[in-house]
Design a protein around this motif. Structure first.
Motif, PDB file in Angstrom:
ATOM      1  N   GLN A   1       0.832  -1.212   0.000  1.00 56.47           N
ATOM      2  CA  GLN A   1       0.000   0.000   0.000  1.00 56.47           C
ATOM      3  C   GLN A   1       0.860   1.253   0.000  1.00 56.47           C
ATOM      4  O   GLN A   1       0.381   2.337   0.344  1.00 56.47           O
ATOM      5  N   ASP A   2       2.138   1.105  -0.365  1.00 56.79           N
ATOM      6  CA  ASP A   2       3.086   2.237  -0.369  1.00 56.79           C
ATOM      7  C   ASP A   2       3.167   2.912   0.993  1.00 56.79           C
ATOM      8  O   ASP A   2       3.371   4.134   1.084  1.00 56.79           O
ATOM      9  N   GLY A   3       2.997   2.133   2.050  1.00 59.10           N
ATOM     10  CA  GLY A   3       3.100   2.651   3.408  1.00 59.10           C
ATOM     11  C   GLY A   3       1.864   3.369   3.902  1.00 59.10           C
ATOM     12  O   GLY A   3       1.816   3.794   5.056  1.00 59.10           O
ATOM     13  N   GLN A   4       0.854   3.510   3.047  1.00 57.61           N
ATOM     14  CA  GLN A   4      -0.337   4.274   3.421  1.00 57.61           C
ATOM     15  C   GLN A   4      -1.378   3.360   4.074  1.00 57.61           C
ATOM     16  O   GLN A   4      -1.466   2.172   3.770  1.00 57.61           O
ATOM     17  N   TYR A   5      -2.178   3.939   4.946  1.00 59.41           N
ATOM     18  CA  TYR A   5      -3.221   3.196   5.646  1.00 59.41           C
ATOM     19  C   TYR A   5      -4.221   4.198   6.203  1.00 59.41           C
ATOM     20  O   TYR A   5      -3.948   5.406   6.260  1.00 59.41           O
ATOM     21  N   ILE A   6      -5.364   3.685   6.627  1.00 58.53           N
ATOM     22  CA  ILE A   6      -6.408   4.542   7.186  1.00 58.53           C
ATOM     23  C   ILE A   6      -6.357   4.471   8.710  1.00 58.53           C
ATOM     24  O   ILE A   6      -6.292   3.390   9.294  1.00 58.53           O
ATOM     25  N   LEU A   7      -6.410   5.640   9.330  1.00 57.12           N
ATOM     26  CA  LEU A   7      -6.551   5.749  10.782  1.00 57.12           C
ATOM     27  C   LEU A   7      -7.994   6.148  11.086  1.00 57.12           C
ATOM     28  O   LEU A   7      -8.463   7.194  10.631  1.00 57.12           O
ATOM     29  N   GLU A   8      -8.684   5.296  11.843  1.00 57.97           N
ATOM     30  CA  GLU A   8     -10.018   5.619  12.323  1.00 57.97           C
ATOM     31  C   GLU A   8      -9.901   6.100  13.758  1.00 57.97           C
ATOM     32  O   GLU A   8      -9.297   5.426  14.589  1.00 57.97           O
ATOM     33  N   THR A   9     -10.452   7.264  14.067  1.00 60.89           N
ATOM     34  CA  THR A   9     -10.508   7.740  15.446  1.00 60.89           C
ATOM     35  C   THR A   9     -11.971   7.869  15.857  1.00 60.89           C
ATOM     36  O   THR A   9     -12.851   8.101  15.025  1.00 60.89           O
ATOM     37  N   VAL A  10     -12.204   7.705  17.173  1.00 63.88           N
ATOM     38  CA  VAL A  10     -13.577   7.746  17.659  1.00 63.88           C
ATOM     39  C   VAL A  10     -13.632   8.465  18.996  1.00 63.88           C
ATOM     40  O   VAL A  10     -12.776   8.266  19.856  1.00 63.88           O
TER      41      VAL A  10
ATOM     42  N   GLU B   1     -18.426   9.550  17.618  1.00 63.08           N
ATOM     43  CA  GLU B   1     -18.154  10.271  16.373  1.00 63.08           C
ATOM     44  C   GLU B   1     -16.855   9.735  15.766  1.00 63.08           C
ATOM     45  O   GLU B   1     -15.791   9.831  16.362  1.00 63.08           O
ATOM     46  N   ARG B   2     -16.969   9.177  14.562  1.00 62.76           N
ATOM     47  CA  ARG B   2     -15.812   8.553  13.911  1.00 62.76           C
ATOM     48  C   ARG B   2     -15.252   9.448  12.808  1.00 62.76           C
ATOM     49  O   ARG B   2     -15.999  10.136  12.109  1.00 62.76           O
ATOM     50  N   ASP B   3     -13.934   9.411  12.674  1.00 69.01           N
ATOM     51  CA  ASP B   3     -13.260  10.172  11.624  1.00 69.01           C
ATOM     52  C   ASP B   3     -12.250   9.251  10.956  1.00 69.01           C
ATOM     53  O   ASP B   3     -11.665   8.375  11.621  1.00 69.01           O
ATOM     54  N   TYR B   4     -12.053   9.448   9.659  1.00 69.01           N
ATOM     55  CA  TYR B   4     -11.156   8.590   8.890  1.00 69.01           C
ATOM     56  C   TYR B   4     -10.139   9.458   8.155  1.00 69.01           C
ATOM     57  O   TYR B   4     -10.495  10.450   7.515  1.00 69.01           O
ATOM     58  N   GLU B   5      -8.874   9.061   8.239  1.00 58.87           N
ATOM     59  CA  GLU B   5      -7.810   9.848   7.619  1.00 58.87           C
ATOM     60  C   GLU B   5      -6.761   8.905   7.048  1.00 58.87           C
ATOM     61  O   GLU B   5      -6.330   7.952   7.716  1.00 58.87           O
TER      62      GLU B   5
ATOM     63  N   PRO C   1     -11.481  -3.387   9.062  1.00 63.72           N
ATOM     64  CA  PRO C   1     -11.267  -3.202   7.617  1.00 63.72           C
ATOM     65  C   PRO C   1     -12.552  -2.936   6.840  1.00 63.72           C
ATOM     66  O   PRO C   1     -12.578  -2.080   5.951  1.00 63.72           O
ATOM     67  N   GLU C   2     -13.626  -3.649   7.182  1.00 64.69           N
ATOM     68  CA  GLU C   2     -14.882  -3.437   6.465  1.00 64.69           C
ATOM     69  C   GLU C   2     -15.478  -2.072   6.792  1.00 64.69           C
ATOM     70  O   GLU C   2     -16.033  -1.390   5.906  1.00 64.69           O
ATOM     71  N   ARG C   3     -15.370  -1.651   8.030  1.00 67.10           N
ATOM     72  CA  ARG C   3     -15.869  -0.326   8.422  1.00 67.10           C
ATOM     73  C   ARG C   3     -15.093   0.766   7.684  1.00 67.10           C
ATOM     74  O   ARG C   3     -15.671   1.758   7.217  1.00 67.10           O
ATOM     75  N   VAL C   4     -13.779   0.583   7.595  1.00 70.84           N
ATOM     76  CA  VAL C   4     -12.938   1.541   6.872  1.00 70.84           C
ATOM     77  C   VAL C   4     -13.326   1.586   5.398  1.00 70.84           C
ATOM     78  O   VAL C   4     -13.429   2.670   4.798  1.00 70.84           O
ATOM     79  N   TYR C   5     -13.581   0.421   4.806  1.00 72.84           N
ATOM     80  CA  TYR C   5     -13.945   0.394   3.386  1.00 72.84           C
ATOM     81  C   TYR C   5     -15.273   1.106   3.135  1.00 72.84           C
ATOM     82  O   TYR C   5     -15.414   1.867   2.169  1.00 72.84           O
ATOM     83  N   ARG C   6     -16.245   0.857   4.008  1.00 74.80           N
ATOM     84  CA  ARG C   6     -17.546   1.518   3.834  1.00 74.80           C
ATOM     85  C   ARG C   6     -17.413   3.037   3.916  1.00 74.80           C
ATOM     86  O   ARG C   6     -18.106   3.769   3.208  1.00 74.80           O
ATOM     87  N   ALA C   7     -16.508   3.515   4.765  1.00 78.72           N
ATOM     88  CA  ALA C   7     -16.369   4.965   4.957  1.00 78.72           C
ATOM     89  C   ALA C   7     -15.477   5.621   3.907  1.00 78.72           C
ATOM     90  O   ALA C   7     -15.669   6.793   3.573  1.00 78.72           O
ATOM     91  N   THR C   8     -14.489   4.874   3.388  1.00 83.45           N
ATOM     92  CA  THR C   8     -13.467   5.508   2.529  1.00 83.45           C
ATOM     93  C   THR C   8     -13.362   4.898   1.135  1.00 83.45           C
ATOM     94  O   THR C   8     -12.686   5.476   0.268  1.00 83.45           O
ATOM     95  N   HIS C   9     -13.958   3.705   0.917  1.00 85.33           N
ATOM     96  CA  HIS C   9     -13.821   2.957  -0.337  1.00 85.33           C
ATOM     97  C   HIS C   9     -12.365   2.582  -0.618  1.00 85.33           C
ATOM     98  O   HIS C   9     -11.965   2.413  -1.766  1.00 85.33           O
TER      99      HIS C   9
ATOM    100  N   PRO D   1      -5.393  -1.291   8.558  1.00 87.82           N
ATOM    101  CA  PRO D   1      -5.950  -0.094   9.189  1.00 87.82           C
ATOM    102  C   PRO D   1      -5.650  -0.063  10.683  1.00 87.82           C
ATOM    103  O   PRO D   1      -5.320  -1.089  11.281  1.00 87.82           O
ATOM    104  N   VAL D   2      -5.784   1.118  11.261  1.00 84.90           N
ATOM    105  CA  VAL D   2      -5.565   1.316  12.695  1.00 84.90           C
ATOM    106  C   VAL D   2      -6.738   2.124  13.235  1.00 84.90           C
ATOM    107  O   VAL D   2      -7.285   2.975  12.524  1.00 84.90           O
ATOM    108  N   MET D   3      -7.111   1.856  14.489  1.00 91.45           N
ATOM    109  CA  MET D   3      -8.114   2.704  15.123  1.00 91.45           C
ATOM    110  C   MET D   3      -7.607   3.140  16.491  1.00 91.45           C
ATOM    111  O   MET D   3      -6.812   2.454  17.124  1.00 91.45           O
ATOM    112  N   ALA D   4      -8.050   4.335  16.916  1.00 97.43           N
ATOM    113  CA  ALA D   4      -7.604   4.899  18.187  1.00 97.43           C
ATOM    114  C   ALA D   4      -8.659   5.858  18.705  1.00 97.43           C
ATOM    115  O   ALA D   4      -9.588   6.233  17.983  1.00 97.43           O
TER     116      ALA D   4
END
Length: 453
Positions: free
Chosen positions: A50-59, A64-68, A210-218, A224-227
């Motif tokens: 993934q070229d070092g890239q990944y999604i961070l989910e914060t809550v 309230e969830r945010d994806y970056e 992973p599925e939650r991240v996909y639904r939010a970001t495609h 993925p990581v969450m915090a």
């Protein structure tokens, strides 16, 4: 370069560097990341694809969830047992900071904060293997000297009190034992090791992330990581060859990290362990369930209020407010932080997080009734462990399983436990301390029976 590419580093340090890259500052600091543990190989491979890239989910505690998408890790160093990827990156002149997250037990220090020379891993490294941060850095810096030897900052990002100083003392002792005199002299003159305080609750990624991240970001993310939404980083401004302008993205650059460090370790980290042990004994699985139990929350609240705050006063922080913020963070039901994760490596947490408060209370002429509940909880936890009653696999990098089982075969297991100098330092074996633990352990045994009936 960062060594130890787990969830915490990717939710914390990498997030700050990502935000800094968005600021378009003059200097472009990126992260090259790798690991010294074989079990990081699959994660490194997934991130490389993934070229070092990944999604961070914060809550937030309100759900309230945010994806970056985090983009600061721009070079993945694949794992190999000779650490060639780390060495090749570590010798480069553009590598000005070598940071690491290896957990408290990964520094192999005893209760006097000296290198534990008896450790099997340390003994293996003295024979030429590489399996700890010390052996990895020895290999990197020896080659760095051969290639010109530019100065470098060695930056600890772990929940170890005085982490920069204590890492440095351990590393220097390791180099002495290794008879690396030239490298030792170079390290003393050409490296700095600032103390830091790191904070963001980061649970192990859940199966549905992973599925939650996909639904939010495609974005189909294999790593993925969450915090939690809360984040903090305090660093002593002591770098030998430049640093990122981290203050632009909220990092607190200070002269001394001590007040923040003591508050975080004694209030947050110790309370975290407290509720994880108690929750496990009460048949609970998650941290938010633990603090929803009034008796468990009261154990942590009493510990901080009655013993920690008096020990840390005066402080530039509002300690009572910090206590309340911490307990509110623990109550976040969306994090789903497990007791298994928080309870891990408890043998290194007792001397680092809890024994200082026990000792200081006695030094002040006060019996540490509220604090003694914490090591008593761990004893009852271990008692359940040897009876195979812990509902998950307890992981502890420095636990001697045979010694633990032998302890419970002794005539007075509590006295054996309270007499352990590795855990309790100068308090070990003192009659008043042994008696106090006996009382608290008996109370907690009765409490466990009550809550499970």
């Amino acid at each position: 370069m960062h060594i130890g590419i787990g969830s915490f580093q990717r939710a914390h340090q990498a997030w700050y560097l990502h935000r800094l890259l968005q600021e378009n500052t003059r200097e472009k600091w990126i992260v090259a990341a790798g690991g010294i543990r074989k079990d990081t190989a699959s994660l490194l491979d997934a991130l490389s694809k993934q070229d070092g890239q990944y999604i961070l989910e914060t809550v937030t505690p309100k759900g309230e969830r945010d994806y970056e998408k985090i983009t600061s890790i721009q070079k993945i160093l694949p794992y190999d047992d000779k650490m060639q990827g780390l060495v090749e990156q570590g010798i480069r002149p553009e590598t000005k900071i070598i940071a690491f997250t290896v957990t408290e037990g990964g520094y192999y220090l005893d209760t006097n904060h000296q290198l534990d020379k008896s450790s099997r891993d340390i003994q293996s490294e003295l024979k030429g293997e590489i399996c700890t941060i010390y052996g990895a850095l020895k290999a990197i810096l020896k080659e760095r000297i051969r290639k010109g030897g530019q100065p470098v900052t060695l930056l600890s990002c772990d929940n170890l009190r005085h982490n920069g100083e204590r890492f440095r003392n351990g590393f220097i002792e390791f180099l002495k034992l290794s008879r690396e005199d030239q490298l030792l002299e170079w390290v003393r003159k050409n490296t700095f090791s600032p103390n830091t305080m790191v904070d963001r609750i980061t649970p192990r990624p859940s199966a549905d992330l992973p599925e939650r991240v996909y639904r939010a970001t495609h974005f189909r993310d294999a790593a993925p990581v969450m915090a939690e939404s809360f984040i903090q980083w305090v660093i002593e401004d002591h770098f030998i060859d430049g640093r990122p302008e981290l203050e632009k993205v909220g990092v607190e650059m200070v002269k001394s990290v001590d007040p923040w460090e003591e508050a975080k370790i004694r209030i947050l980290n110790s309370s975290h362990s407290c509720v994880a042990w108690a929750g496990t004994l009460a048949g609970l699985s998650f941290i938010h369930e633990d603090v929803a139990n009034a008796e468990i929350r009261k154990m942590a609240w009493n510990y901080v209020t009655e013993d920690v705050i008096p020990c840390l006063t005066p402080s530039p922080l509002d300690l009572a407010r910090y206590r309340d913020v911490v307990l509110d963070r623990f109550s976040n039901p969306y994090i789903k932080d497990t007791n298994q994760r928080v309870a891990a490596d408890s043998f290194s947490k007792i001397p680092g997080f809890i024994t200082p408060t026990l000792t200081e209370c006695y030094d002040r002429g006060k019996t540490p009734d509220a604090t003694a509940v914490l090591p008593a909880l761990f004893f009852v936890f271990l008692e359940n462990y040897v009876k195979d009653l812990i509902p998950y696999q307890y992981q502890d990098g420095i636990m001697d399983q045979q010694a633990v089982h032998e302890m419970f075969k002794a005539g007075d297991p509590v006295a054996e436990y309270a007499g352990d100098k590795m855990l309790f330092g100068k308090l070990a074996g003192k009659p008043e301390f042994v008696k106090l633990l006996h009382n608290k352990i008996n109370y907690l045994r009765d409490w466990q029976k009550k809550v499970n009936n």
